[in-house]
Design a protein around this motif. Sequence first.
Motif, short mmCIF file in Angstrom:
data_model
loop_
_atom_site.label_atom_id
_atom_site.label_comp_id
_atom_site.label_asym_id
_atom_site.label_seq_id
_atom_site.Cartn_x
_atom_site.Cartn_y
_atom_site.Cartn_z
N ARG A 178 28.68 -2.68 28.90
CA ARG A 178 29.76 -1.94 28.24
C ARG A 178 31.02 -2.80 28.17
N SER A 179 31.82 -2.57 27.15
CA SER A 179 33.06 -3.31 26.98
C SER A 179 34.28 -2.39 27.06
N TRP A 180 34.11 -1.19 27.55
CA TRP A 180 35.20 -0.23 27.67
C TRP A 180 35.35 0.18 29.13
N ALA A 181 36.52 0.63 29.50
CA ALA A 181 36.82 1.12 30.85
C ALA A 181 36.50 0.10 31.94
N LEU A 182 36.89 -1.14 31.70
CA LEU A 182 36.67 -2.18 32.70
C LEU A 182 37.71 -2.07 33.81
N ALA A 183 37.31 -2.34 35.04
CA ALA A 183 38.23 -2.30 36.17
C ALA A 183 39.21 -3.46 36.08
N ARG A 184 40.47 -3.21 36.39
CA ARG A 184 41.52 -4.23 36.41
C ARG A 184 42.21 -4.18 37.76
N ARG A 185 42.82 -5.29 38.17
CA ARG A 185 43.41 -5.37 39.51
C ARG A 185 44.72 -4.61 39.66
N TYR A 186 45.62 -4.72 38.69
CA TYR A 186 46.96 -4.16 38.85
C TYR A 186 47.25 -3.02 37.88
N ALA A 187 47.98 -2.02 38.36
CA ALA A 187 48.55 -0.97 37.51
C ALA A 187 50.03 -1.34 37.36
N VAL A 188 50.48 -1.46 36.12
CA VAL A 188 51.86 -1.85 35.84
C VAL A 188 52.52 -0.80 34.96
N ALA A 189 53.67 -0.29 35.42
CA ALA A 189 54.47 0.63 34.62
C ALA A 189 55.40 -0.21 33.76
N LEU A 190 55.16 -0.21 32.45
CA LEU A 190 56.00 -0.97 31.53
C LEU A 190 57.35 -0.28 31.38
N ASP A 191 58.36 -1.04 31.00
CA ASP A 191 59.71 -0.50 30.84
C ASP A 191 59.79 0.61 29.79
N ASP A 192 58.84 0.62 28.84
CA ASP A 192 58.87 1.66 27.81
C ASP A 192 58.14 2.94 28.24
N GLY A 193 57.65 2.98 29.49
CA GLY A 193 57.03 4.19 30.02
C GLY A 193 55.52 4.19 30.05
N ARG A 194 54.88 3.23 29.40
CA ARG A 194 53.42 3.17 29.43
C ARG A 194 52.92 2.60 30.76
N LEU A 195 51.75 3.06 31.17
CA LEU A 195 51.08 2.51 32.34
C LEU A 195 49.88 1.72 31.85
N VAL A 196 49.81 0.44 32.24
CA VAL A 196 48.70 -0.42 31.80
C VAL A 196 48.01 -1.00 33.03
N PHE A 197 46.76 -1.37 32.85
CA PHE A 197 45.96 -1.96 33.91
C PHE A 197 45.57 -3.36 33.47
N VAL A 198 45.92 -4.35 34.30
CA VAL A 198 45.74 -5.75 33.92
C VAL A 198 45.22 -6.58 35.10
N ASP A 199 44.72 -7.77 34.77
CA ASP A 199 44.28 -8.74 35.76
C ASP A 199 45.38 -9.76 35.99
N PRO A 200 45.31 -10.53 37.11
CA PRO A 200 46.37 -11.48 37.44
C PRO A 200 46.69 -12.49 36.34
N GLU A 201 45.70 -12.91 35.57
CA GLU A 201 45.96 -13.92 34.55
C GLU A 201 46.83 -13.41 33.40
N HIS A 202 47.07 -12.10 33.36
CA HIS A 202 47.94 -11.52 32.32
C HIS A 202 49.35 -11.26 32.82
N LEU A 203 49.65 -11.69 34.06
CA LEU A 203 50.97 -11.46 34.65
C LEU A 203 51.70 -12.76 34.89
N GLU A 204 53.02 -12.67 34.87
CA GLU A 204 53.88 -13.77 35.30
C GLU A 204 55.15 -13.16 35.88
N PRO A 205 55.84 -13.85 36.77
CA PRO A 205 57.07 -13.30 37.33
C PRO A 205 58.10 -13.03 36.25
N ALA A 206 58.87 -11.97 36.42
CA ALA A 206 59.90 -11.62 35.43
C ALA A 206 61.14 -12.47 35.61
#
Length: 77
Positions: A49-77
Amino acid sequence: METQEPFTVGAHVKVRYSSDPALPRDQWSKESGVIKEDFGEQVTVATDRSWALARRYAVALDDGRLVFVDPEHLEPA
């Protein structure tokens, strides 16, 4: 050898994210947010399956959305 520690809950980060699965990763926009949960290293289970994959981090974006991402998609602000 890279020894960077994982991001921590409460850290302000920039997230490479897109809800469009057809958009190539190099075209994903960077959005600011705060890490709300770290689910730790997850065991990847082989699946076709290519949907509902587990991700490491839950991130609340400044616009109010909650997204789930892996470390390679993050960088320090």
